[in-house]
Design an enzyme around this catalytic site. Sequence first.
Site, short mmCIF file in Angstrom:
data_model
loop_
_atom_site.label_atom_id
_atom_site.label_comp_id
_atom_site.label_asym_id
_atom_site.label_seq_id
_atom_site.Cartn_x
_atom_site.Cartn_y
_atom_site.Cartn_z
N CYS A 133 39.57 36.37 37.40
CA CYS A 133 38.96 36.48 36.08
C CYS A 133 39.99 36.62 34.98
O CYS A 133 41.12 37.02 35.22
CB CYS A 133 38.00 37.67 36.03
SG CYS A 133 36.39 37.29 36.73
N HIS A 155 40.62 39.70 43.13
CA HIS A 155 40.32 40.50 41.95
C HIS A 155 41.54 40.59 41.03
O HIS A 155 42.68 40.62 41.48
CB HIS A 155 39.90 41.90 42.35
CG HIS A 155 38.66 41.93 43.18
ND1 HIS A 155 37.46 41.39 42.75
CD2 HIS A 155 38.41 42.42 44.43
CE1 HIS A 155 36.54 41.56 43.69
NE2 HIS A 155 37.09 42.18 44.72
#
Length: 261
Positions: free
Chosen positions: A235, A169
């Site tokens: 991301c 993440h």
Amino acid sequence: MTEQKPLLTRATPALLIAGSLGGVGAIMVGLLSLAPAVDDGSVRAPVVAQEQPSTLEFQNAGAFELPPSVGPGGKNVPLTPARLDAPPPLAAAPVVAPIPPVKTQAAKVKAKPLRIRIPKIKVNAPVGAVTVSKTGVLGTPPLSKPNLTGWYRHSPLPGELGPSVINGHVNTRKGAAVFKRLSELAKGDKIYVYRSDGKVTRFTVSGIEQVGKKTFPTARVYGNTANSQLRLITCGGIYNKSAHSYTDNIIVYATLSKKKG
């Protein structure tokens, strides 16, 4: 957040990108022809519509052709995607032979990666395993453990032949996560992966790119390779608060340059 689709390591068909978590992305890729969706745990459609152009699209506005190769990255260098049919970047350091897998029946417990260390961005994190659900969705580390990374356990073990995939993440609703600074890596940086069999693998970054999730370079990331490689994915781009998703993915490519044990 990281977002990707699962890969079956013995095939090189095309894959798709899907799903994302609120505030954090998960990316893993599946077979090109059987591309399972990816979901970081959010309850939503596997593919999120991009409501606004990403930074990348603004950078490439009016461009007739993307770069023919993945860029090296570096300080103050904008990350852009390579052409979709571009190969993985060439190794930045002398390549060493892959670690052969143990094939004896005595090896009842298969080795696995335990920890990843990236000195440049101060990452020293445990590595867990992620896999595909019954619905074809690849899991990611739980948001309750923002420092945990996820190795897709059906990709090669880091150090063995082929591209091993580890995701993490970029942030959670509570703050920064393990791969928050992944975009700062550049060609020549070192990544260390420690395995349960006592072996230590050192990978050297060969390139880094930022790509839109709708144009994820499946073949480049998950295609077969002639040596041992590593892919780190998280991301990037613009965060869509309502969809709890980012528009892009950051992909780091690295090649095995040293091994011990």
